[in-house]
Design a protein around this motif. Structure first.
Motif, short mmCIF file in Angstrom:
data_model
loop_
_atom_site.label_atom_id
_atom_site.label_comp_id
_atom_site.label_asym_id
_atom_site.label_seq_id
_atom_site.Cartn_x
_atom_site.Cartn_y
_atom_site.Cartn_z
N HIS A 7 46.16 128.52 62.79
CA HIS A 7 44.79 127.75 62.36
C HIS A 7 44.45 127.09 63.64
O HIS A 7 44.91 126.14 64.27
CB HIS A 7 45.69 126.59 61.36
N ASN A 8 42.80 127.26 63.64
CA ASN A 8 42.21 126.67 64.82
C ASN A 8 41.94 125.23 64.62
O ASN A 8 41.36 124.86 63.52
CB ASN A 8 40.88 127.51 64.92
N PRO A 9 42.31 124.11 65.46
CA PRO A 9 42.05 122.81 65.44
C PRO A 9 40.61 122.29 65.31
O PRO A 9 40.19 121.68 64.36
CB PRO A 9 42.62 122.29 66.57
N ASN A 10 39.97 123.09 65.99
CA ASN A 10 38.41 122.84 65.63
C ASN A 10 37.85 123.08 64.30
O ASN A 10 37.29 122.25 63.57
CB ASN A 10 37.64 123.65 66.49
N GLN A 11 38.10 124.16 63.90
CA GLN A 11 37.80 124.50 62.32
C GLN A 11 38.70 123.73 61.30
O GLN A 11 37.99 123.02 60.48
CB GLN A 11 38.55 125.99 61.99
N ALA A 12 39.91 123.39 61.76
CA ALA A 12 40.69 122.41 60.71
C ALA A 12 39.68 120.85 60.94
O ALA A 12 39.64 120.26 59.79
CB ALA A 12 42.00 122.13 61.13
N LEU A 13 39.56 120.41 62.07
CA LEU A 13 38.60 119.22 62.19
C LEU A 13 37.57 119.17 61.50
O LEU A 13 37.21 118.27 60.59
CB LEU A 13 38.49 118.95 63.64
N ALA A 14 36.89 120.24 61.77
CA ALA A 14 35.36 120.41 60.74
C ALA A 14 35.74 120.36 59.38
O ALA A 14 35.09 119.58 58.63
CB ALA A 14 34.70 121.70 61.18
N ALA A 15 36.72 120.95 58.78
CA ALA A 15 37.01 120.67 57.19
C ALA A 15 37.26 119.44 57.14
O ALA A 15 37.15 119.00 56.01
CB ALA A 15 38.11 121.78 57.09
N GLY A 58 36.97 104.33 65.75
CA GLY A 58 38.20 104.89 66.34
C GLY A 58 37.79 106.39 66.63
O GLY A 58 36.85 107.09 66.51
N GLU A 59 39.08 106.94 66.69
CA GLU A 59 39.16 108.44 66.97
C GLU A 59 40.12 109.15 66.34
O GLU A 59 41.07 108.99 66.12
CB GLU A 59 39.47 108.24 68.60
N ILE A 60 39.56 110.39 65.94
CA ILE A 60 40.58 111.11 64.83
C ILE A 60 40.96 112.50 65.97
O ILE A 60 40.24 112.88 66.78
CB ILE A 60 39.62 111.93 64.05
N THR A 61 42.04 112.77 65.97
CA THR A 61 42.73 113.66 66.72
C THR A 61 43.49 114.96 65.84
O THR A 61 44.29 114.54 65.06
CB THR A 61 43.85 113.45 67.91
N VAL A 62 43.13 116.08 66.05
CA VAL A 62 43.92 117.14 65.28
C VAL A 62 44.56 118.00 66.44
O VAL A 62 44.24 118.48 67.31
CB VAL A 62 42.93 118.14 64.48
N ASN A 63 45.93 118.07 66.09
CA ASN A 63 46.74 118.98 67.14
C ASN A 63 47.30 119.99 66.33
O ASN A 63 47.49 120.17 65.33
CB ASN A 63 48.02 118.20 67.50
N GLY A 64 47.12 121.07 67.10
CA GLY A 64 47.74 122.59 66.63
C GLY A 64 48.83 122.96 67.40
O GLY A 64 49.80 122.54 67.44
N PRO A 65 48.39 124.23 68.04
CA PRO A 65 49.63 124.81 68.69
C PRO A 65 49.78 123.97 69.98
O PRO A 65 49.09 123.05 70.52
CB PRO A 65 48.75 126.28 69.38
#
Ligand code: BES
Ligand code: MN
Ligand code: MN
Length: 465
Positions: A232-240, A211-218
Motif C-alpha cells: 500500500h502506497n503511503p501517499n495514496q493512503a494519506l490522500a484517502a 499539527g502534523e499527520i504521518t503515514v508510515n508504510g514499508p
C-alpha cells in the motif's frame, strides 16, 4: 500675537500630524527593511535588530522604561508612559514585530524587505502584519507627547517577536508579569477593517490547533515496479485518509469535533448578517473560482464563527523534476484547525489521531503530532471601553464601525485577557486584500495615517468612558 491666533493644542496636533507624515513613513520603512522572520533561524540576528530598532524608536517618541527583554527565543519589547494622573485609565498596547517568511519570493513585484510605494500602498513583508499597525500607535504617542507633552491615559507597550510562531516566550513571560502589565484595557491592532472607509471592531478571534499527520508504510522506499500493486502506497493512503476528514456538506467529519461548539444565537446571526461582506467580496478577494464551505452558514459565519480543518501541506515521495518510480516509505501532511468558543484546543490532536487510527487500513500506520494550540478569544461587547473604541473610529472615519468576528488567531490574546482580567479592543486598520503571509504584502497608507489618528482618538475617548 493676537489671542485668536494662538494655536490651540488641537491645531498644533493637526499641523503636527500633517507635517509628520513623511517622517512617519520613513521611520516605518526603516523598520520594514529589517527581515525579522521569526521562524527562520538564519534571521535570528535580524529579529534582534528589529527589537532594538523598536526600543530606540520608543525612546525617541518619549516613552519611558524602555526594555528589550531577552528570552529563550526572540526578545520582548516593553515601554510605558505613566503620568496621566489620578484616576486616568491605563491602556496596554500589544503587537508583534516578527514577520512571516517571504516565499515564494519570485512572486513579489518588489523585494519584500525594500519597502516600495506604489499608488497609495506601501509594499513590504510586515507592512500590515504587524509592524505598520503597531507603529501607528507609537506614532500616536509620539504625536501627543510632541505637541502637548503628555497623554490623556497611561500607556504600556508589550511587543513580541514570536507571534507568528505561537508566542512561546510571551507565554512564559506573562504569568510572572501581571503586576507590571496591569491595565484597564488592551488595544491590539493586528486585524483588518472591511474597506478603506468602513472600520470594523473584532469581538472574537478563532483559536487554533496545528499539527502534523504521518503515514508510515514499508520500512524504506521501494521500486514501484517491483512492489507496486502489492504494497500500500503511503501517499495514496494519506490522500484517502485526508479525504475522509470532511463530509460532503463541508463539515469536519472527526467525531467529537463539534461537541463543545457554541451554536450561533439568532440575534448574533442577525447582527453578523449586517456585515457588508458576502460571496461576491470573498470571490473577489480570494480569486477562488467558487465559494465552498459548511452548508447552512454564510461566509462571514464560516470564517468567524464556525470551526474548520485545513490541510496546509502534503508531501511524500518524489517531487523533483522528471520522474522517479518509487513507493515512499512515508507520507506527511500539515493540518490546522480554527476553533470557536468552548472548543478545547488541547483535545483536537488526540481526537484527530483516534479517528485516523480508527479509519486507517491495516496496511499503514498513522500518527498525529501536535505543534501548537490555543483557544478562541471572545471579547465582551458591553464594556464602556467598547463604546470608546466605536467613538474613536467614528471620529476619524466619519462612520460607525461594524462589529464582526474574524477567522485568524492571535494565540496569546486569550491569555492576556484572562491573566490581566481586562477586555481587548481589536481595532485594526489593515485591509482584507493586504496579502498577509503572501507575496506582495502591503499597507494602505491613508489607513495608516488614519490609524495614528484612531490611536489618538481612542486615548482621548477612554478618559470619558
Ligand atoms: N494578525 C494575524 C491574525 C489575524 C489575521 C487576525 C487576520 C485576524 C485576521 C496574526 O499575525 C497571525 O497570522 N496569526 C496566526 C497564528 C498562528 C501562527 C498560530 C494565524 O492566524 O495563522
Ligand atoms: Mn499579526
Ligand atoms: Mn500573521
Amino acid at each position: 500675537m493676537n489671542p485668536s491666533q494662538v494655536p490651540t493644542p488641537d491645531t498644533n496636533l493637526e499641523a503636527y500630524l500633517q507635517s509628520a507624515q513623511s517622517s512617519q513613513l520613513e521611520d516605518l520603512s526603516d523598520w520594514l527593511r529589517i527581515p525579522s522572520v521569526s521562524t527562520l533561524s538564519r534571521h535570528t540576528a535580524d529579529v534582534e535588530r528589529a527589537a532594538a530598532w523598536l526600543a530606540r524608536k520608543m525612546e525617541a517618541a518619549g516613552l519611558q522604561n524602555v526594555e528589550t527583554v531577552p528570552t529563550d527565543g526572540h526578545p520582548i519589547v516593553y515601554s510605558d508612559w505613566l503620568h496621566a494622573g489620578d484616576g486616568a485609565p491605563t491602556v496596554l498596547i500589544y503587537g508583534h514585530y516578527d514577520v512571516q517568511p517571504v516565499d515564494p519570493e519570485e512572486l513579489w513585484n518588489s523585494p519584500p524587505f525594500e519597502p516600495t510605494l506604489r499608488g497609495d500602498n506601501l509594499f513590504a513583508r510586515g507592512a500590515s502584519d504587524d509592524k505598520g499597525q503597531l507603529f501607528a500607535h507609537v506614532a500616536a504617542v509620539e504625536a501627543l507627547l510632541a505637541t502637548s507633552g503628555s497623554l490623556p491615559v497611561n500607556v504600556k507597550f508589550l511587543v513580541e517577536g514570536e507571534e507568528e510562531v505561537g508566542s512561546p516566550a510571551l507565554y512564559a513571560y506573562l504569568p510572572a508579569q501581571t503586576k507590571k502589565l496591569s491595565a484597564d484595557v488592551c488595544l491590539i491592532s493586528d486585524t483588518h477593517i472591511l474597506s478603506p472607509d468602513q472600520p470594523m471592531i473584532i469581538y472574537g478571534l478563532r483559536g487554533v490547533w496545528a499539527g502534523e499527520i504521518t503515514v508510515n508504510g514499508p520500512s524504506q522506499d521501494l521500486h514501484s515496479g517491483m512492489f507496486g500493486g502489492a504494497v500500500h502506497n503511503p501517499n495514496q493512503a494519506l490522500a484517502a485518509l485526508l479525504a475522509q476528514l470532511h463530509d460532503s456538506s463541508g463539515r469536519v467529519a472527526v467525531p467529537g469535533f463539534y461537541d463543545e461548539v457554541q451554536e450561533l444565537t439568532e440575534s448574533e446571526r442577525i447582527a453578523l448578517a449586517k456585515v457588508p461582506y458576502g460571496d461576491v467580496e470573498l470571490l473577489q478577494e480570494s480569486g477562488a473560482p467558487a465559494v465552498w464551505g459548511e452548508e447552512g452558514y454564510t461566509v462571514t459565519e464560516r470564517i468567524g464563527a464556525r470551526p474548520t480543518l485545513e490541510i496546509n501541506g502534503m508531501w511524500g515521495g518524489f517531487i523533483d523534476d522528471g520522474f522517479k518510480t518509487v513507493i515512499p516509505a512515508e507520507a506527511h501532511a500539515k493540518v490546522s484547525c480554527r476553533l470557536v468558543p468552548d472548543q478545547h484546543s488541547s483535545a483536537i490532536g488526540p481526537m484527530l489521531e483516534q479517528f485516523l487510527k480508527q479509519i486507517a487500513p491495516p496496511t499503514v500506520e498513522v500518527s498525529v503530532n501536535t505543534l501548537q494550540h490555543a483557544p478562541a478569544t471572545v471579547v465582551p461587547l458591553d464594556v464602556p471601553e467598547m463604546q470608546a473604541a466605536a467613538r474613536a473610529y467614528k471620529t476619524v472615519f466619519g462612520v460607525e464601525p461594524v462589529f464582526s468576528r474574524e477567522g485568524g488567531s492571535i494565540p496569546i490574546a486569550t491569555v492576556v485577557q484572562e491573566s490581566l482580567g481586562i477586555p481587548i479592543l481589536f481595532m485594526g486598520f489593515g485591509l482584507p486584500d493586504d496579502n498577509l503571509h503572501a507575496p506582495n504584502e502591503k499597507l494602505h497608507l491613508p489607513n495608516f495615517y488614519r490609524g495614528i489618528r484612531v490611536g489618538i482618538a481612542l486615548m482621548q475617548e477612554l478618559i470619558s468612558s
